[in-house]
Scaffold this active site. Structure first.
Site, PDB file in Angstrom:
ATOM      1  N   HIS A 170      -8.908   3.966  -8.780  1.00 30.35           N
ATOM      2  CA  HIS A 170      -8.246   2.716  -8.415  1.00 30.35           C
ATOM      3  C   HIS A 170      -8.719   2.364  -7.020  1.00 30.35           C
ATOM      4  CE1 HIS A 170      -4.896  -0.237  -8.528  1.00 30.35           C
ATOM      5  NE2 HIS A 170      -5.060  -0.138  -7.226  1.00 30.35           N
ATOM      6  N   CYS A 171      -9.360   1.235  -6.878  1.00 28.58           N
ATOM      7  CA  CYS A 171      -9.947   0.866  -5.590  1.00 28.58           C
ATOM      8  C   CYS A 171      -9.065  -0.154  -4.884  1.00 28.58           C
ATOM      9  CB  CYS A 171     -11.336   0.275  -5.817  1.00 28.58           C
ATOM     10  SG  CYS A 171     -12.201  -0.054  -4.260  1.00 28.58           S
ATOM     11  N   PRO A 172      -8.434   0.219  -3.762  1.00 23.05           N
ATOM     12  CA  PRO A 172      -7.601  -0.751  -3.065  1.00 23.05           C
ATOM     13  C   PRO A 172      -8.424  -1.849  -2.409  1.00 23.05           C
ATOM     14  CG  PRO A 172      -7.625   1.351  -1.907  1.00 23.05           C
ATOM     15  CD  PRO A 172      -8.416   1.539  -3.146  1.00 23.05           C
TER      16      PRO A 172
END
Lengths: 475, 143
Positions: A170-172
């Site tokens: 999950h890439c913020p």
């Protein structure tokens, strides 16, 4: 009949409006992102500001003194970077839609059949299935939130609260999960961004050097804040970005060439250190094929159909209709609260599903719509309006009646909702889900209380529900 | 969306006896492939060969959609060069095959499954997890 009339008044809703999980949708479902988008805006600001400053202050000099191709190439790179960023951020990463109640019930039946009968105190194995893929044994885990066995390489993202196919991470910075459908966009984004930062960094340095050749280095630095503001800022941002982004691009290039996900690499699933004959079963063998497959392979479609309209498949005009109510129950499921509540409630459902399914004939299984369709519409505001409070396990029948109704709401296929009663009594439940049931009593005006207090059927299923509960409580 | 009016009418009038789910078969990796094992609930409804043929054709169609080859690479490269804006105008190869699959399923339902009181649901409506076969009550047996 009132439900039909009620439906006619409301405009048809799109599926994204009832999509379970923690996502945000914009532009009528065309754009989807994770809940936390702050860092994404930071990414956007950093890119725009740095590029803006480059085009405003460095390009005029470079275009006139070197070549006008520099701003053109810079512009093309920037356009590509932004395009890939938006594509990675706004598209569906490969979410797996949650199982319909029928599917969940069927799976539960299969799991029970596989585990076999057990006495009290028997600890069932965790819910996994083993599959042999290209000679490697892979364990498929059961997802309690989505009620499915996850396909290989899929993982449940706790931030988005959905299972993602070929889950990378999950890439913020991108404000979204990176999975099967948007991995190539993510990779192209970081690759093109590394080219862009190197490009800007190089030409800003060139600008400073060229200028200092004319006027001397120190005087260039002195003038620079006044005449060419933020050159220093550009250099600093680019310097740090170069190392981090170029490093990240390199890492993902390695992952692509070995056909692994970040998730798998971090866990060391396919490394030789785990076992001597451990290898990646998904790799195609050579680097080129792996790269082509990841970047140029066919783009899989979105499985969630977020802009589709919710169809109530068959009408629920009569209280005892046997029409399929899958979509209605999908709507119910989507209003569940937190993931922890989800898990607890799911346990409830399995208790409910397991017990009557052990005894019911096939007519019950696919069976039918909720016995009291009016409940379905009421269940939605019930679940959604709750505030968790300190509950105690209700010993009074109305509370149990409520629990039973909540169970039947969530599992409308099991016709005999009154069988659910032994379950809440027996379960050593953590307090979580119980508050959900209490306010329900207020809504249950039209319910027939006589059916709730049916002791005969309770006794007959008591043992089985205990069995089912022992299995579930240990999972 | 793949159902005709006659099928919808049938569903509204007939009672659903059971649903059978054909799960995915992951032995060849993450490609979309369904198990061809014949479920026991369908034994007295449809011929085993017929059913397995349907599932096999479905599997072949999905394999065609996900095939890595010259044409898919070309499409991918072209799309990348245009920053994927080309997909605003044309649909991907996968989507084209999905339309073919939808047509195939409708055809199978009309010709083979509906007369036997069965209904196949397009797997895409179930997230490509299962092939759902709805078994309707057989009124002719007076159940």
């Amino acid at each position: 009949m009132e439900t039909l009339g009620h439906k006619k008044k409301t405009t048809p809703r799109r599926k994204w409006q009832v999509f379970p999980g923690r996502n945000r949708f914009y532009c009528n479902g065309r754009v989807m992102m994770a809940r936390q988008t702050g860092v994404f805006y930071l990414t956007l600001v950093l890119i725009m500001v740095t590029s803006g400053l480059f085009f405003a202050f460095d390009c005029p000099f470079l275009a006139s003194n070197l070549t006008p191709a520099i701003p053109v190439i810079g512009g093309v790179l920037l356009f590509f970077v932004l395009g890939m960023l938006f594509r990675a951020s706004f598209s569906d990463p490969g979410f797996l839609p949650r199982a319909t109640p029928d599917e969940a019930a069927d799976l539960e039946r299969q799991i029970d059949a596989a585990n076999g009968p057990s006495g009290p105190g028997y600890r069932p194995p965790p819910r996994t299935r083993e599959v042999v893929i290209n000679g490697q044994t892979v364990k498929l885990k059961y997802c309690f939130t989505c009620k499915i066995f996850r396909p290989p390489r899929a993982s449940h993202c706790s931030l988005c609260d959905n299972c993602v196919e070929r889950f990378d991470h999950h890439c913020p910075w991108v404000g979204n999960c990176v999975g099967k459908r948007n991995y190539r966009f993510f990779y192209l984004f970081i690759l093109s961004l590394s080219f862009l930062t190197v490009f800007i960094f190089a030409f800003v340095i060139t600008h400073v050097i060229l200028r200092s050749n004319r006027t001397g280095f120190l005087s260039t630095l002195k003038d620079s804040p006044a005449r060419y503001p933020f050159t220093g800022e550009n250099v600093v941002v680019c310097f740090f970005s170069v190392w981090s982004i170029v490093g990240l691009s390199g890492f993902h290039t390695y992952l692509i060439s070995s056909n692994q996900t970040t998730n798998e690499d971090i866990k060391g699933l396919w490394s030789n250190k785990r076992a001597k004959d451990n290898y990646n079963p998904y790799s195609y063998g050579n680097i080129l094929t792996n790269c082509c497959a990841a970047l140029c392979g066919p783009l899989p479609p979105s499985l969630i159909d977020r802009r589709g309209f919710i169809q109530s498949v068959t009408p629920q005009p009569v209280s005892h209709s046997n029409g399929s109510s899958m979509y209605a129950s999908t709507q119910l499921h989507t209003h569940m609260c937190d993931q922890e509540h989800c898990i607890q409630n799911t346990k409830f459902v399995f208790q409910a599903a397991a017990t009557p399914l052990l005894h019911s004939d096939p007519v019950m299984i696919g069976g039918g719509g909720p016995p009291f369709p009016g409940k379905s519409s009421l269940g939605v505001p019930c679940a959604a309006s709750l505030a968790p409070s300190q509950p105690s396990l209700p010993s009074s029948m109305p509370g149990l009646g409520c629990a039973g109704d909540m169970l039947s709401l969530r599992d409308p296929d099991t016709h005999c909702h009154h069988h659910h009663f032994p379950s809440p009594e027996e379960t050593p439940l953590p307090p979580g889900p119980m508050p959900l049931t209490l306010p329900c009593a207020a809504h249950r005006g039209h319910m027939n209380p006589a059916q709730l207090y049916d002791p005969a059927s309770q006794d007959s299923l008591h043992e089985d529900s205990v069995r089912g509960l022992v299995k579930l409580s240990s999972v | 969306m793949a159902e005709t009016h006659s099928l919808q009418d049938m569903r509204q009038q007939a009672a659903i006896a059971a649903k059978v789910f054909i799960q995915r078969d992951y032995t060849s990796g993450t490609v979309c492939h369904f198990q061809t094992k014949f479920p026991s609930e369908l034994e007295n409804r449809i011929d085993k060969q017929q059913f397995e043929e349907t599932v096999r054709t479905l599997n072949n169609l999905y394999a065609e959609a996900e095939k890595l080859g010259g044409s898919s690479y070309l499409e991918g490269c072209l799309a990348c060069l245009t920053a994927y804006t080309i997909f605003l105008c044309m649909e991907t190869h996968y989507e084209k095959v999905l339309k073919k699959i939808a047509k195939f399923i409708q055809e199978q339902n009309d010709k083979i499954y509906a007369p036997r009181g069965l209904l196949l649901t397009d797997p895409i409506e179930r997230g490509l997890r299962v092939v759902e076969v709805t078994i309707f009550e057989d009124r002719s047996l007076g159940r």
